[in-house]
Write a protein that holds these residues in place. Structure first.
Motif, mmCIF file in Angstrom:
data_model
loop_
_atom_site.group_PDB
_atom_site.id
_atom_site.type_symbol
_atom_site.label_atom_id
_atom_site.label_comp_id
_atom_site.label_asym_id
_atom_site.label_seq_id
_atom_site.Cartn_x
_atom_site.Cartn_y
_atom_site.Cartn_z
ATOM 1 N N VAL A 281 0.083 -12.125 -6.818
ATOM 2 C CA VAL A 281 -0.430 -11.055 -5.960
ATOM 3 C C VAL A 281 -1.964 -11.095 -5.936
ATOM 4 C CG1 VAL A 281 1.521 -9.500 -6.219
ATOM 5 C CG2 VAL A 281 -0.315 -9.433 -7.903
ATOM 6 N N THR A 282 -2.493 -10.619 -4.840
ATOM 7 C CA THR A 282 -3.947 -10.551 -4.674
ATOM 8 C C THR A 282 -4.353 -9.101 -4.476
ATOM 9 O OG1 THR A 282 -3.997 -12.737 -3.642
ATOM 10 C CG2 THR A 282 -5.907 -11.315 -3.290
ATOM 11 N N LEU A 290 0.561 -12.777 -12.588
ATOM 12 C CA LEU A 290 1.457 -11.660 -12.889
ATOM 13 C C LEU A 290 0.675 -10.356 -12.864
ATOM 14 C CD1 LEU A 290 3.482 -13.032 -15.959
ATOM 15 C CD2 LEU A 290 4.275 -12.862 -13.595
ATOM 16 N N ALA A 291 1.320 -9.306 -12.415
ATOM 17 C CA ALA A 291 0.675 -7.991 -12.433
ATOM 18 C C ALA A 291 1.738 -6.920 -12.649
ATOM 19 C CB ALA A 291 -0.078 -7.731 -11.133
ATOM 20 N N LEU A 292 1.328 -5.866 -13.333
ATOM 21 C CA LEU A 292 2.188 -4.694 -13.490
ATOM 22 C C LEU A 292 2.165 -3.870 -12.214
ATOM 23 C CD1 LEU A 292 3.664 -2.337 -15.062
ATOM 24 C CD2 LEU A 292 1.362 -1.579 -15.700
ATOM 25 N N GLU A 293 3.340 -3.452 -11.761
ATOM 26 C CA GLU A 293 3.467 -2.487 -10.675
ATOM 27 C C GLU A 293 4.098 -1.235 -11.251
ATOM 28 O OE1 GLU A 293 5.731 -3.634 -7.302
ATOM 29 O OE2 GLU A 293 4.134 -4.786 -6.382
ATOM 30 N N LEU A 294 3.343 -0.148 -11.296
ATOM 31 C CA LEU A 294 3.889 1.137 -11.730
ATOM 32 C C LEU A 294 3.896 2.070 -10.521
ATOM 33 C CD1 LEU A 294 4.799 3.382 -13.614
ATOM 34 C CD2 LEU A 294 2.433 3.625 -14.393
ATOM 35 N N HIS A 295 5.082 2.469 -10.098
ATOM 36 C CA HIS A 295 5.225 3.361 -8.951
ATOM 37 C C HIS A 295 5.480 4.782 -9.437
ATOM 38 C CE1 HIS A 295 5.742 0.136 -5.861
ATOM 39 N NE2 HIS A 295 6.122 -0.537 -6.927
ATOM 40 N N GLY A 339 -7.695 -3.033 -12.201
ATOM 41 C CA GLY A 339 -6.555 -2.700 -11.362
ATOM 42 C C GLY A 339 -6.936 -1.891 -10.142
ATOM 43 N N LEU A 340 -5.908 -1.346 -9.505
ATOM 44 C CA LEU A 340 -6.090 -0.629 -8.249
ATOM 45 C C LEU A 340 -4.917 0.317 -8.057
ATOM 46 C CD1 LEU A 340 -7.961 -0.722 -5.622
ATOM 47 C CD2 LEU A 340 -6.162 -2.152 -4.638
ATOM 48 N N ILE A 341 -5.170 1.458 -7.418
ATOM 49 C CA ILE A 341 -4.096 2.378 -7.041
ATOM 50 C C ILE A 341 -4.020 2.416 -5.524
ATOM 51 C CG2 ILE A 341 -3.113 4.693 -7.257
ATOM 52 C CD1 ILE A 341 -4.884 5.170 -9.660
ATOM 53 N N GLU A 342 -2.807 2.268 -4.997
ATOM 54 C CA GLU A 342 -2.565 2.371 -3.561
ATOM 55 C C GLU A 342 -1.603 3.521 -3.310
ATOM 56 O OE1 GLU A 342 -2.875 -2.272 -2.171
ATOM 57 O OE2 GLU A 342 -0.925 -1.504 -2.829
ATOM 58 N N CYS A 343 -1.596 4.008 -2.078
ATOM 59 C CA CYS A 343 -0.703 5.111 -1.732
ATOM 60 C C CYS A 343 -0.051 4.852 -0.386
ATOM 61 C CB CYS A 343 -1.474 6.430 -1.696
ATOM 62 S SG CYS A 343 -0.447 7.842 -1.191
ATOM 63 N N ASP A 351 4.560 7.375 -2.407
ATOM 64 C CA ASP A 351 4.600 6.332 -3.436
ATOM 65 C C ASP A 351 3.175 5.942 -3.809
ATOM 66 O OD1 ASP A 351 4.979 4.151 -5.062
ATOM 67 O OD2 ASP A 351 6.117 2.965 -3.622
ATOM 68 N N PHE A 352 2.767 6.321 -5.029
ATOM 69 C CA PHE A 352 1.505 5.847 -5.587
ATOM 70 C C PHE A 352 1.822 4.623 -6.425
ATOM 71 C CE2 PHE A 352 0.126 10.071 -4.470
ATOM 72 C CZ PHE A 352 -1.216 9.915 -4.165
ATOM 73 N N ARG A 353 1.180 3.496 -6.097
ATOM 74 C CA ARG A 353 1.439 2.245 -6.800
ATOM 75 C C ARG A 353 0.215 1.832 -7.589
ATOM 76 N NH1 ARG A 353 2.526 -3.843 -4.575
ATOM 77 N NH2 ARG A 353 0.649 -3.360 -3.386
ATOM 78 N N ILE A 354 0.381 1.729 -8.911
ATOM 79 C CA ILE A 354 -0.689 1.266 -9.800
ATOM 80 C C ILE A 354 -0.472 -0.228 -10.055
ATOM 81 C CG2 ILE A 354 -1.721 1.469 -12.088
ATOM 82 C CD1 ILE A 354 -0.789 4.365 -12.146
ATOM 83 N N LEU A 355 -1.502 -1.029 -9.786
ATOM 84 C CA LEU A 355 -1.455 -2.478 -10.019
ATOM 85 C C LEU A 355 -2.449 -2.827 -11.118
ATOM 86 C CD1 LEU A 355 -1.429 -3.607 -6.297
ATOM 87 C CD2 LEU A 355 0.350 -4.193 -7.943
ATOM 88 N N ILE A 356 -1.981 -3.500 -12.161
ATOM 89 C CA ILE A 356 -2.843 -3.922 -13.267
ATOM 90 C C ILE A 356 -2.465 -5.351 -13.651
ATOM 91 C CG2 ILE A 356 -3.453 -3.545 -15.701
ATOM 92 C CD1 ILE A 356 -2.975 -0.588 -15.278
ATOM 93 N N PRO A 357 -3.440 -6.251 -13.770
ATOM 94 C CA PRO A 357 -3.133 -7.647 -14.146
ATOM 95 C C PRO A 357 -2.450 -7.716 -15.512
ATOM 96 C CG PRO A 357 -5.397 -7.445 -13.369
ATOM 97 C CD PRO A 357 -4.880 -6.058 -13.532
ATOM 98 N N LEU A 358 -1.505 -8.653 -15.640
ATOM 99 C CA LEU A 358 -0.828 -8.907 -16.909
ATOM 100 C C LEU A 358 -1.244 -10.271 -17.441
ATOM 101 C CD1 LEU A 358 2.804 -7.668 -16.146
ATOM 102 C CD2 LEU A 358 1.121 -6.553 -17.621
ATOM 103 N N PRO A 359 -1.220 -10.452 -18.753
ATOM 104 C CA PRO A 359 -1.594 -11.750 -19.322
ATOM 105 C C PRO A 359 -0.579 -12.835 -18.976
ATOM 106 C CG PRO A 359 -0.715 -10.292 -21.028
ATOM 107 C CD PRO A 359 -0.856 -9.461 -19.781
#
Length: 359
Positions: A281-282, A290-295, A339-343, A351-359
């Motif tokens: 993902v970009t 890889l990135a975490l997606e928390l909705h 990371g970034l938060i999108e809505c 839907d609020f989506r939190i994106l954070i890079p994963l190792p």
């Protein structure tokens, strides 16, 4: 054009493009396909072997666009060329694309990169959000410092004046000044809070963060609200500030709960915490494997359309009496984790989506 042994060797070198989400093809100078990556195979519904050797221009709604680009490539008229075109697919609607044609130096091949225009718009929106967030942070920090100093003087002067007043009715006025000065001081402290908190990094389990937030919210709303879990428990731990992430998620969940006031009263309010792993993902101008997606998803009325594009701005609130700082602080804390938060919001589903890079 049949592929030669030399072209077969060159083709194998391009398999690195299979790791990209961008639709990518390597063309020979006559426009025939030498290599197509996995993303392009999926988009067209055709295998790599079926694409090899064919004139790729025939997959555009207007083949002349690519023909003209290839004419320029053959005479090295440009280093890179951008244009918009519609990509035809098997038994599906064509997709509007932004196409980039560039010459692979020293190979005699042409690189074709295609991104759906919707994806390009999203990336532009993310870049704009990051730039605006940074500008607003600097503005708010400077403004808060400018307000804080005279505010202390106003409060102190009101207290000194109150000591010299014998009339109780007049003292009520000075108490109003002190009370309002304290309220503004509290607001200024909240504006400055992200800049004062040290970034304490440790191992973070995102599900421990979610469970902590869930327990806090259910204590505040014991009746009428359900907080559902939809976790991918395979998500690994990552390095981050646990306290800041708890605060970020809590601000979003509390914001959702406040928007659900009507449904809570009826007893059918629902917030879902969903975790997933996103691949290739970009966001934030960077590409991550890889990135975490928390909705955080709620079944409330949705974000008012008038503020939908500004909900992460400081002091913007869709609720009477709201400070407009909760989502701003959440975005700040998540950005500290790269990371970034999108809505994405519509009536019945926000839907609020939190994106954070994963190792």
């Amino acid at each position: 054009m049949p592929l030669t042994v030399e072209n077969r060797r060159a083709e194998s070198a391009y398999h690195v493009f299979d790791s990209l989400c961008t639709l990518t093809a390597v063309l020979q100078l006559d426009g025939s396909v030498l290599f197509a990556n996995a993303a392009l195979e999926n988009a067209l519904g055709l295998s790599r072997r079926m694409l090899e050797g064919c004139d790729f221009a025939e997959h555009f709604a207007d083949p002349s666009l690519l023909h003209k680009a290839m004419d320029g490539a053959r005479v090295q008229d440009y280093a890179a060329l951008r244009f918009e075109a519609s990509l035809r697919r098997q038994a599906k609607e064509a997709i509007p694309m932004q196409v980039i044609v560039s010459i692979a130096e020293g190979s005699g091949h042409v690189l074709l990169e295609m991104s759906p225009l919707e994806q390009q718009v999203r990336q532009d929106r993310e870049e704009r959000l990051l730039e605006q967030t940074q500008a607003h942070k600097e503005l708010i920090r400077n403004l808060a410092h400018e307000i804080k100093n005279p505010l202390g003087g106003i409060r102190g002067a009101a207290q000194l004046l109150e000591m010299d007043l014998d009339n109780p009715e007049m003292r009520e006025y000075t108490q109003v000044i002190v009370h309002e000065a304290d309220r503004l001081q509290s607001l200024v402290d909240r504006l400055l809070a992200p800049h004062r908190h040290p970034h304490l990094v440790g191992d973070v389990n995102i599900h421990e963060v979610c469970e902590r937030v869930r327990s806090l919210v259910l204590v505040e709303y014991p009746q009428g609200l359900s907080v559902r879990r939809d976790y991918d428990t395979s998500i690994p731990e990552f390095r981050g500030d646990r306290a800041q992430l708890i605060q970020a998620v809590l601000n979003i969940v509390q914001n959702a709960a406040q928007a659900l006031a009507g449904r809570i009263a009826r007893g059918d309010a629902c917030i879902t915490l969903r975790t997933r792993v996103a691949r290739q993902v970009t966001f934030g101008k960077q590409r991550y494997r890889l990135a975490l997606e928390l909705h955080v998803i709620d079944n409330g009325p949705g974000v008012p359309e008038t503020i939908r594009d500004r909900i992460f701005y400081p002091l913007v609130s869709g609720r009477d009496g709201g400070s407009g700082l909760g989502l701003t602080l959440a975005q700040t804390f998540v950005q500290r984790h790269d990371g970034l938060i999108e809505c994405d919001s519509q009536p019945g589903c926000t839907d609020f989506r939190i994106l954070i890079p994963l190792p």
